[in-house]
Design a protein around this motif. Structure first.
Motif, PDB file in Angstrom:
ATOM      1  N   ARG A 192      43.340  34.767  47.367  1.00  0.00           N
ATOM      2  CA  ARG A 192      43.356  35.850  47.880  1.00  0.00           C
ATOM      3  C   ARG A 192      44.376  36.892  46.886  1.00  0.00           C
ATOM      4  NH1 ARG A 192      40.266  37.368  52.038  1.00  0.00           N
ATOM      5  NH2 ARG A 192      41.101  35.797  53.560  1.00  0.00           N
ATOM      6  N   GLU A 193      45.106  36.361  46.385  1.00  0.00           N
ATOM      7  CA  GLU A 193      46.208  37.187  45.150  1.00  0.00           C
ATOM      8  C   GLU A 193      45.110  37.612  44.358  1.00  0.00           C
ATOM      9  OE1 GLU A 193      50.242  34.471  46.404  1.00  0.00           O
ATOM     10  OE2 GLU A 193      49.022  34.048  44.549  1.00  0.00           O
ATOM     11  N   HIS A 249      51.214  40.393  50.637  1.00  0.00           N
ATOM     12  CA  HIS A 249      50.421  39.859  49.392  1.00  0.00           C
ATOM     13  C   HIS A 249      50.747  40.621  48.150  1.00  0.00           C
ATOM     14  CE1 HIS A 249      47.988  37.510  52.310  1.00  0.00           C
ATOM     15  NE2 HIS A 249      47.528  36.796  50.968  1.00  0.00           N
TER      16      HIS A 249
END
Length: 223
Positions: free
Chosen positions: A154-155, A194
């Motif tokens: 996701r990063e 995030h």
């Protein structure tokens, strides 16, 4: 143009190939779907003409496989199935055009010419960069100043989104849609969390911060 025709009918295949050759095209003719896919993957063609019903591998599967491999080659599907749902399936698989049998060769020729006039799609970049930060989309490797940075999926997706729009503000809503596939605000701080994690890996160990907060608007990555 260099054209690959994948057609198993013993009359239709040679009819198409001979007609296109008479118009000056270079044509390869294959009668099996699996072999046709291998030819399409191994050689550079300007256009594929693919029958929908084939032995070995059907035409729709050929189209879907090539598009899954990011092949931009224009594809014209031929079929005796004239239902709307069949046409929709072929186009949704990634075909550029659809021609129902029986057809006049003149119409096929006109469609081939139209597909040949389309400008080639812009090449997808392999490496995205901002300053001394680089992201290789093929190897999924991120480095800054030559130092490899380990990112979670996701990063990586979040950083990719920012890099693709380098210098432009990305709002929270835009990031939620692009990275989390959400068309609504989940009323959580998932984006902020995030971004913070990304900064700790991409910015904190280095002298200059690349990820910027634009107050009241969103985030952007500097060039």
């Amino acid at each position: 143009m260099k054209i690959l025709v994948i057609e198993d009918d013993q009359l239709t295949g040679p009819y198409i190939a001979d007609g296109l050759r008479e118009e000056g095209h270079v044509v390869d003719l294959v009668a099996d779907g699996s072999q046709g896919l291998m030819e399409a993957a191994a050689r550079k063609y300007d256009l594929l003409i693919v029958d929908r019903m084939l032995p070995g591998l059907d035409g729709t599967s050929i189209v879907r496989t090539l598009r899954g491999a990011k092949s931009p080659v224009p594809i014209l599907i031929l079929t005796s199935l004239d239902g709307v749902s069949d046409r929709i399936e072929g186009l949704n698989a990634g075909a550029d055009d659809y021609l129902v049998k029986p057809f006049a060769f003149g119409e096929l020729s006109a469609r081939v010419a139209a597909l040949g006039r389309r400008p080639p799609p812009a090449e997808e970049p392999v490496v995205l960069a901002a300053g001394d930060l680089e992201m290789n989309l093929l190897s999924r490797k991120v480095t800054r100043a030559g130092v490899e940075i380990d990112l979670l999926p996701r990063e990586f997706a979040l950083l990719e989104c920012l890099l693709r729009r380098k210098g432009r503000v990305q709002t929270r809503t835009m990031l939620l849609e692009a990275v989390w596939d959400l068309s609504f605000d989940p009323q959580t701080n998932v984006v902020e969390t995030h971004i913070s994690r990304l900064r700790s890996k991409v910015d904190k160990p280095f002298q200059r911060d690349l990820i910027e907060t634009v107050r009241g608007s969103g985030y952007r990555i500097a060039g």
